[in-house]
Structure formats: structure tokens, C-alpha cells
Design a protein around this motif. Structure first.
Motif, short mmCIF file in Angstrom:
data_model
loop_
_atom_site.label_atom_id
_atom_site.label_comp_id
_atom_site.label_asym_id
_atom_site.label_seq_id
_atom_site.Cartn_x
_atom_site.Cartn_y
_atom_site.Cartn_z
N ILE A 170 -67.86 -7.11 -18.10
CA ILE A 170 -66.50 -7.66 -18.16
C ILE A 170 -65.61 -6.96 -17.13
N TYR A 171 -65.76 -5.65 -17.02
CA TYR A 171 -64.98 -4.89 -16.04
C TYR A 171 -65.37 -5.27 -14.60
N ILE A 172 -66.67 -5.46 -14.41
CA ILE A 172 -67.14 -5.82 -13.06
C ILE A 172 -66.57 -7.16 -12.63
N GLN A 173 -66.59 -8.13 -13.54
CA GLN A 173 -66.03 -9.45 -13.20
C GLN A 173 -64.51 -9.39 -13.02
N LYS A 174 -63.86 -8.54 -13.83
CA LYS A 174 -62.41 -8.35 -13.66
C LYS A 174 -62.11 -7.78 -12.28
N ALA A 175 -62.91 -6.81 -11.86
CA ALA A 175 -62.74 -6.22 -10.53
C ALA A 175 -62.99 -7.26 -9.44
N ASN A 176 -63.97 -8.13 -9.69
CA ASN A 176 -64.27 -9.20 -8.74
C ASN A 176 -63.07 -10.11 -8.53
N ILE A 177 -62.41 -10.44 -9.63
CA ILE A 177 -61.21 -11.28 -9.55
C ILE A 177 -60.09 -10.56 -8.78
N LEU A 178 -59.88 -9.31 -9.11
CA LEU A 178 -58.85 -8.53 -8.42
C LEU A 178 -59.15 -8.44 -6.91
N SER A 179 -60.42 -8.27 -6.59
CA SER A 179 -60.82 -8.20 -5.18
C SER A 179 -60.52 -9.52 -4.47
N LYS A 180 -60.81 -10.63 -5.16
CA LYS A 180 -60.52 -11.95 -4.60
C LYS A 180 -59.03 -12.12 -4.33
N LYS A 181 -58.21 -11.45 -5.15
CA LYS A 181 -56.76 -11.52 -4.97
C LYS A 181 -56.25 -10.46 -3.98
N ASP A 182 -57.20 -9.77 -3.32
CA ASP A 182 -56.88 -8.70 -2.35
C ASP A 182 -56.21 -7.49 -3.00
N ASP A 183 -56.36 -7.37 -4.30
CA ASP A 183 -55.84 -6.19 -5.00
C ASP A 183 -56.99 -5.18 -5.13
N HIS A 184 -57.42 -4.63 -4.00
CA HIS A 184 -58.63 -3.82 -3.97
C HIS A 184 -58.45 -2.48 -4.67
N GLN A 185 -57.26 -1.91 -4.61
CA GLN A 185 -57.04 -0.62 -5.26
C GLN A 185 -57.19 -0.74 -6.77
N GLN A 186 -56.62 -1.83 -7.32
CA GLN A 186 -56.75 -2.04 -8.76
C GLN A 186 -58.20 -2.34 -9.14
N ALA A 187 -58.91 -3.06 -8.24
CA ALA A 187 -60.33 -3.35 -8.48
C ALA A 187 -61.12 -2.05 -8.58
N ILE A 188 -60.79 -1.09 -7.74
CA ILE A 188 -61.46 0.21 -7.76
C ILE A 188 -61.23 0.91 -9.09
N GLU A 189 -59.98 0.88 -9.57
CA GLU A 189 -59.67 1.53 -10.84
C GLU A 189 -60.47 0.92 -11.98
N VAL A 190 -60.60 -0.42 -11.97
CA VAL A 190 -61.36 -1.10 -13.03
C VAL A 190 -62.84 -0.74 -12.94
N LEU A 191 -63.37 -0.69 -11.73
CA LEU A 191 -64.79 -0.33 -11.56
C LEU A 191 -65.07 1.10 -11.99
#
Length: 462
Positions: free
Chosen positions: A100-121
Motif C-alpha cells: 500500500i505504501y509502495i503504491q502510494k509512493a508511486n502516485i506521489l512520484s507521478k505527481k512529481d512529489d518525489h520528496q513525499q514519495a521518499i518519506e512514504v517508502l
């Protein structure tokens, strides 16, 4: 499990595809559905994956894993709102599921919110034992942020867990290269090779680092070890050939390029390099044979056409050079280098109109080098088109203001047209910018240089 149509264990896949053809509904357990969906997603067969997800959820309505596949497809189709909504539902059901976290990070990455994606990962890291994939995903997010030091750390973590994760090894070296840390890359690769001495990829990368630093003997040794580790490694033979060329060992270079041709489909790069080596060895017949093979193998490779054209140019066989550059232009009429060569060859053949056309085309394609403007303008002067020459040089001044070579030419042209005020203006500018170019007046405009006004201006200002 990864299915294959050549696999004896692919019964669920065959059973599923048979079901689709007959419209008979058959039962599969959730693991079988997961493997089927995973197979289709890996194959890029999204429509079949969606069918499998739907049928899977019809039979296993509470399966979180199947619903996560649905999220994955939503993300693939850029349906990020739907994906986010479904993920939130799944989080409420199973907040400790790392996927669930990995897919959440994937969505954030798609939105160019890479820093937040890192925190989720990083949160997902605390929930799983399968950390290599997460390290890799975090490393990629840092790459998106151009934070190469941090990316490098996480790709190194991948390699600490698995020495054969060559994708991460390539990424580590990519980070070192981007940061211009060649020496540090060499140190790391040597440490890596202490643990994995038969890794041909590492030896290959080490050789490339030494090559970049012009340490050719060390590069040669590294490529030799890459070949010892895997004597079918085509890339190592090609790189070794490049090093041997630098060491002027052209016959040895030819041997290595030739081995690469036997191991794999012929590459235009190897054929071109062999031709170049033969030319260095003064074996013109074989050199030109390999240049022919190069353009036959890959007609779109500009280096092949350039090599064969320059070969005939050096031999002063301008007609053949022109023949081949014309063939190249017919294949790729937007190639600036082709048009520059076309112009130079026509100029040597005294085909001034064709040469001028070539330089004009070069400029139209965006090549605004000063020499291109000067060459075209001088040809227009030779062709008796002073107004066109003036327009050319004035355009050039937009790119090269306060340039003496342009100013002297404009001065000569205006004096030729008896526009003495403009001629005087440009001549004074030319002298002010660089008096050493005053010879241009004598060379290109001998009649103008004899004018009393011009002589006076030169005498007064020089």
C-alpha cells in the motif's frame, strides 16, 4: 511465479486464456489470479490484466492483493484520483501492508512529489523484509530530485544486499559520473571487485572510468579482466578496441572489433572503427570497404557517411565525396554536418552557387557559427550579390555584435555600393574592434581599398 508459454507450470495461465475463449467461468485461487495478472502486466497486456483483475475480484471480493493490482492499473492509466481513493480504503483495512505504501509512493512520484514519495517508502522499509526493491525505489526518487549523493547511498545499499544487482551498480556509477567523481568511482569499483572478482560488468565500468581519465594501460587491464570473466562480452571487446586505438595499436584494435562482430550481429560502430584503423594503417582499400559496410549496415548513422565523405575529401577526390554526401543528404536532409560538408566540397569544386545554398541551409537548420555566416557571405560577394551579402552579415551581427570580421565586410560592401556614410561607419567600427583584420578590405574588396576616403580612414584610425 512468472508464467511462460514454454513453461510446464503455466497451467493456470492456459486455463485462464481458455476460459476467455469459451466464456466458461472457471475457479482460480487468489494466488493464481495474482500470478496471471502479474504475468500480463509484465507483458504490457493491460486489457488482459484488467480482465483478470475483474474476474479475480468477482471470485475473491475481499482480496487486498487483487485490489492493489487494480490500483497499479489505475496509476498506469493516470487515474490518480481513483487510485488514491482505493488506496485509502485499503489502508484502513490493512495499515501494515507495505505494498500500500509502495503504491502510494508511486502516485506521489507521478505527481512529481518525489520528496513525499521518499518519506512514504521509508515507512514501508519498516514493514518488510524485502528491502532491496525499496532501496532501489528510494534511489530512483532521489535521482528524480537530482540528489545524486543520496541516490548513490541507496543504490549502494542494494548492492550490499545483492552483489549481482547490476542495475543498481549501473546507477551507482551513473551518480559518480554525474558528480564528476571518477576517482571515487574507481575506488568503489575496486572495493566491489574485491568482493565479486569475476563481475564482468564491474570490470567493464572500471575500464570506462580509467578511459575517461586517459589512463589507457589501466583501462586495458580492466577490459581484459572483463573478457576473462565473460569471453562473450561484446561491450568489453568494443571498449578494448577504443583503448588500443588510443595507444595506436591499430591491428590489435581491429582484432577486438572483429571479435565483437563474430559474437553478435554486426554493429555499425565496430565497422566504422575498423575502417578508421585501416585508414591509420594506410590500408586505403580495406578502410573504404569498411566505410561502405558501415553505411550499408546503418544508413542512418551520420558518422558512417561523414567518414566516407571525409575519406574522399582527404584524397582530393571531390566528385566522389560529393556523391556520398548527396546520398547522405537524401537520407537525412536535416543533418547540419552533412550540409556543411556539402558546402565545403562544392566550394573546392568551384560550384559556388551550390556551396552558398548549402551554407544557407546550414543556417536555416540552426547552425549559427560565425564561420558559416562568413563563408556564405563571402560566396555571395564572389557571386556578385552584394545586397544579399549585406543582409547575411547584418543577420550575423545579431549573434556576433561588435565583431571586426563582420564590420570590415559590411564596410567593403557599402563602399562598393557607393554608400560611403554606412561604409565609413562600419570601417571605423571594424578598426575599433580589431585593427588587425583591416587586411579584409584589401583581400575581398581591392577596388575599395584604393578609394581615397578608405585610405584616409585607415591611415587616420590605424
Amino acid at each position: 511465479m512468472e508464467f511462460s508459454h514454454n513453461d510446464n507450470n503455466n497451467l493456470p495461465l492456459l486455463k485462464f486464456e481458455s476460459m476467455l475463449k469459451t466464456n466458461n467461468i472457471l475457479f482460480f485461487d487468489s494466488d493464481e489470479f495474482e500470478n496471471i495478472i502479474h504475468h500480463y502486466l509484465n507483458q504490457g497486456k493491460i486489457a488482459l490484466a484488467k480482465k483478470a483483475i475483474k474476474l479475480g475480484l468477482d471470485q475473491h471480493t475481499t482480496s487486498i492483493s487483487l485490489r492493489l493490482f487494480k490500483v497499479e492499473v489505475y496509476v498506469f492509466e493516470d487515474k490518480l484520483i481513483e487510485a488514491d481513493t482505493l488506496l485509502n480504503e485499503l489502508y484502513n483495512l490493512d495499515p501494515m501492508n507495505e505494498e500500500i505504501y509502495i503504491q502510494k509512493a508511486n502516485i506521489l512520484s507521478k505527481k512529481d512529489d518525489h520528496q513525499q514519495a521518499i518519506e512514504v517508502l521509508k515507512k514501508a522499509l519498516r514493514l518488510t523484509d524485502d528491502i532491496i526493491d525499496l532501496y532501489s525505489l528510494i534511489g530512483m526518487e532521489y535521482l528524480f530530485l537530482d540528489q545524486f549523493e543520496d541516490a548513490k547511498v541507496y543504490f549502494m545499499k542494494c548492492l550490499e544486499e545483492d552483489l549481482e544487482d547490476y542495475s543498481s551498480l549501473y546507477n551507482v556509477i551513473y551518480c559518480y559520473e554525474y558528480l564528476n567523481q571518477n576517482e571515487e568511482a574507481i575506488t568503489y569499483l575496486n572495493m566491489f571487485l574485491d568482493k565479486n572478482p569475476y563481475c564482468e560488468i564491474a570490470w567493464h565500468q572500471l575500464g570506462k572510468q580509467y578511459y575517461g581519465l586517459k589512463k589507457y594501460i589501466k583501462a586495458l587491464t580492466a577490459f581484459d579482466f572483463a573478457i576473462i570473466s565473460d569471453d562473450t562480452f561484446v561491450g568489453a571487446y568494443l571498449e578494448k578496441g577504443k583503448v588500443l586505438e588510443k595507444l595506436k595499436r591499430f591491428e590489435d584494435a581491429i582484432e577486438n572489433y572483429s571479435i565483437s562482430l563474430k559474437l553478435d550481429e554486426p554493429t555499425s560502430f565496430a565497422l566504422l572503427r575498423i575502417g578508421n584503423c585501416y585508414e591509420k594503417l594506410k590500408n586505403d582499400d580495406l578502410a573504404v570497404q569498411y566505410y561502405y559496410k558501415t553505411v550499408h549496415e546503418d544508413p542512418l548513422l551520420d558518422k558512417g557517411w561523414i567518414a566516407i565523405t571525409k575519406y574522399y575529401n582527404r584524397k582530393k577526390n571531390y566528385q566522389k565525396a560529393l556523391y556520398y554526401i548527396n546520398k547522405a543528404i537524401n537520407i537525412d536532409p536535416e543533418n547540419v554536418i552533412y550540409w556543411k560538408l556539402y558546402s565545403q566540397i562544392n566550394q573546392r569544386l568551384n560550384f559556388y552557387e551550390e556551396a552558398e545554398r548549402g551554407f544557407k541551409k546550414t543556417l536555416e537548420l540552426g547552425n549559427h557559427e560565425l564561420n558559416t555566416w562568413l563563408s556564405r557571405g563571402d560566396l555571395l560577394i564572389k557571386l556578385g550579390e552584394p545586397e544579399a551579402a549585406i543582409f547575411n552579415f547584418e543577420q550575423a551581427m545579431d549573434f556576433y555584435p561588435e565583431n571586426a570580421e563582420l564590420e570590415y565586410r559590411l564596410a567593403g560592401l557599402y563602399f562598393t555600393l557607393n554608400e560611403n556614410d554606412k561604409g565609413s561607419f562600419h570601417l571605423k567600427n571594424g578598426i575599433r574592434y580589431n585593427e588587425e583584420y583591416a587586411f579584409i578590405i584589401d583581400e575581398l574588396f581591392p577596388e575599395v581599398s584604393n578609394k581615397i576616403l578608405v585610405k584616409t580612414l585607415l591611415k587616420t584610425n590605424l
